[in-house]
Enzyme design. Structure first.
Site, PDB file in Angstrom:
ATOM      1  N   GLU A   1      -9.605  -0.397  -1.960  1.00  0.00           N
ATOM      2  CA  GLU A   1      -9.266   1.007  -1.670  1.00  0.00           C
ATOM      3  C   GLU A   1      -9.304   1.832  -2.949  1.00  0.00           C
ATOM      4  O   GLU A   1      -9.622   3.018  -2.924  1.00  0.00           O
ATOM      5  CB  GLU A   1      -7.895   1.066  -0.971  1.00  0.00           C
ATOM      6  CG  GLU A   1      -8.016   0.600   0.476  1.00  0.00           C
ATOM      7  CD  GLU A   1      -6.775  -0.088   1.033  1.00  0.00           C
ATOM      8  OE1 GLU A   1      -5.673   0.091   0.491  1.00  0.00           O
ATOM      9  OE2 GLU A   1      -6.940  -0.827   2.033  1.00  0.00           O
TER      10      GLU A   1
ATOM     11  N   HIS B   1      -8.374  -3.158  -6.313  1.00  0.00           N
ATOM     12  CA  HIS B   1      -8.332  -3.235  -4.848  1.00  0.00           C
ATOM     13  C   HIS B   1      -9.477  -2.402  -4.277  1.00  0.00           C
ATOM     14  O   HIS B   1      -9.829  -1.357  -4.822  1.00  0.00           O
ATOM     15  CB  HIS B   1      -6.975  -2.732  -4.328  1.00  0.00           C
ATOM     16  CG  HIS B   1      -6.793  -3.018  -2.880  1.00  0.00           C
ATOM     17  ND1 HIS B   1      -7.371  -2.241  -1.905  1.00  0.00           N
ATOM     18  CD2 HIS B   1      -6.155  -4.027  -2.238  1.00  0.00           C
ATOM     19  CE1 HIS B   1      -7.067  -2.759  -0.716  1.00  0.00           C
ATOM     20  NE2 HIS B   1      -6.340  -3.844  -0.906  1.00  0.00           N
TER      21      HIS B   1
ATOM     22  N   LYS C   1       0.852  -1.203   0.000  1.00  0.00           N
ATOM     23  CA  LYS C   1       0.000   0.000   0.000  1.00  0.00           C
ATOM     24  C   LYS C   1       0.886   1.251   0.000  1.00  0.00           C
ATOM     25  O   LYS C   1       1.970   1.231  -0.583  1.00  0.00           O
ATOM     26  CB  LYS C   1      -0.972  -0.037   1.176  1.00  0.00           C
ATOM     27  CG  LYS C   1      -1.772  -1.342   1.213  1.00  0.00           C
ATOM     28  CD  LYS C   1      -2.954  -1.292   2.115  1.00  0.00           C
ATOM     29  CE  LYS C   1      -3.669  -2.633   2.069  1.00  0.00           C
ATOM     30  NZ  LYS C   1      -4.908  -2.646   2.834  1.00  0.00           N
TER      31      LYS C   1
ATOM     32  N   GLY D   1      -7.589  -4.515   7.035  1.00  0.00           N
ATOM     33  CA  GLY D   1      -7.009  -3.568   7.976  1.00  0.00           C
ATOM     34  C   GLY D   1      -7.808  -3.414   9.264  1.00  0.00           C
ATOM     35  O   GLY D   1      -7.579  -2.502  10.049  1.00  0.00           O
TER      36      GLY D   1
HETATM   37  P1  PGA Z   1      -4.681  -6.171   5.335  1.00  0.00           P
HETATM   38  O1  PGA Z   1      -4.839  -5.700   3.810  1.00  0.00           O
HETATM   39  O2  PGA Z   1      -3.884  -7.447   5.316  1.00  0.00           O
HETATM   40  O3  PGA Z   1      -3.947  -5.019   6.006  1.00  0.00           O
HETATM   41  O4  PGA Z   1      -6.053  -6.350   5.878  1.00  0.00           O
HETATM   42  C1  PGA Z   1      -5.037  -6.624   2.774  1.00  0.00           C
HETATM   43  C2  PGA Z   1      -5.191  -5.882   1.473  1.00  0.00           C
HETATM   44  O5  PGA Z   1      -5.817  -4.812   1.470  1.00  0.00           O
HETATM   45  O6  PGA Z   1      -4.701  -6.328   0.418  1.00  0.00           O
END
Ligand code: PGA
Length: 255
Positions: free
Chosen positions: A97, A95, A11, A172
């Site tokens: 996000e 993704h 990220k 997350g």
């Molecule tokens: P995370 O994120 O392991 O921090 O939950 C996974 C991702 O968004 O690919």
């Protein structure tokens, strides 16, 4: 038999001074490298440095996003041909996000998926429902629509691709899908591909993502349709990521 694959999604984390160290630490994991594929996706400006640190090892690298076009006046964007020049194997598309904060639609994501293939990059398509959608009993139709946008692109779009099921409520948050919840959705995803291309469905790597860490990897990885993980937060700590690689390699050994 599908070989497990674990990809670290850095990220928007990592600085020049620490990227190489983290990347090198991954290559030093004491695992049976034949039993697991490993990739890292750092922020764009770090790709070259990370590539330098891991090249010659079995660790591959990739981008976290790409533009649907191969060049042009798209300030701030990154194109597939450049990722290819940088030696990327993978690129993450869709993704949550990107879908959420950058308003990427299923159609936008499908166009990026196509751009990845066009540039000989392995697209890692992320799909997954929000908490609200799950609570409303809509997890399956949401994931189905995300998959169908790509399935409708071509006759066999998932050949040479990877899918990551990442329930948004687990990203997350420290809340992980249970192994049963993950398996259930992975089986659906495989059947959606299998309805059109049975052969491709059998070999398609399906990664689980959402708060994967060393503490839960060992129970997620052995699920029949879980072929590895897309790891966010835990991939920034070398020892945690190594432990996840180990769990995946062991599941691969048992398959
Ligand atoms: P995370 O994120 O392991 O921090 O939950 C996974 C991702 O968004 O690919």
């Amino acid at each position: 038999m599908r070989r497990p694959l674990v990809v670290g999604n850095w990220k928007m984390n990592g600085r020049l001074g620490e990227a190489e160290e983290l990347a090198r630490a991954i290559t030093s994991a004491e695992i049976d490298w034949d039993r697991v594929g490993v990739g890292v996706c750092p922020p764009f400006p770090l790709i070259e440095r990370v590539a330098g640190a891991v090249s010659g090892s079995p660790v591959a690298w990739g981008g976290q996003n790409l533009h649907a076009e191969d060049s042009g006046a798209f300030t701030g964007e990154v194109h597939g041909p450049l990722l290819r020049d940088l030696g990327c194997t993978y690129v993450i598309v869709g993704h949550s996000e990107r879908r959420g904060y950058f308003a990427e639609t299923n159609e936008d994501v499908a166009a990026k998926f196509e751009a990845a293939h066009r540039n000989d990059l392995v697209p890692i398509l992320c799909v997954g429902e929000t908490e609200e959608e799950r609570d409303a009993g809509r997890a399956e139709p949401v994931v189905r629509a995300q998959m169908e946008a790509v399935l409708d692109l071509a006759e066999d779009p998932f050949a040479g691709a990877v899918v990551a099921y990442e329930p948004v409520w687990a990203i997350g948050t420290g809340r992980t899908a249970t192994p049963e919840q993950a398996q259930e959705m992975h089986a659906l995803i495989r059947s959606l591909v299998g309805d059109r291309q049975p052969q491709t469905a059998q070999t398609l790597p399906l990664l689980y993502g959402g708060s994967v860490k060393s503490a839960n990897a060992a129970e997620l990885m052995p699920q029949a349709d879980v072929d590895g993980a897309l790891v966010g937060g835990a991939c920034l700590k070398a020892d945690e990521f190594q432990a996840i690689l180990k769990a995946a390699a062991q599941a691969g050994a048992g398959a």
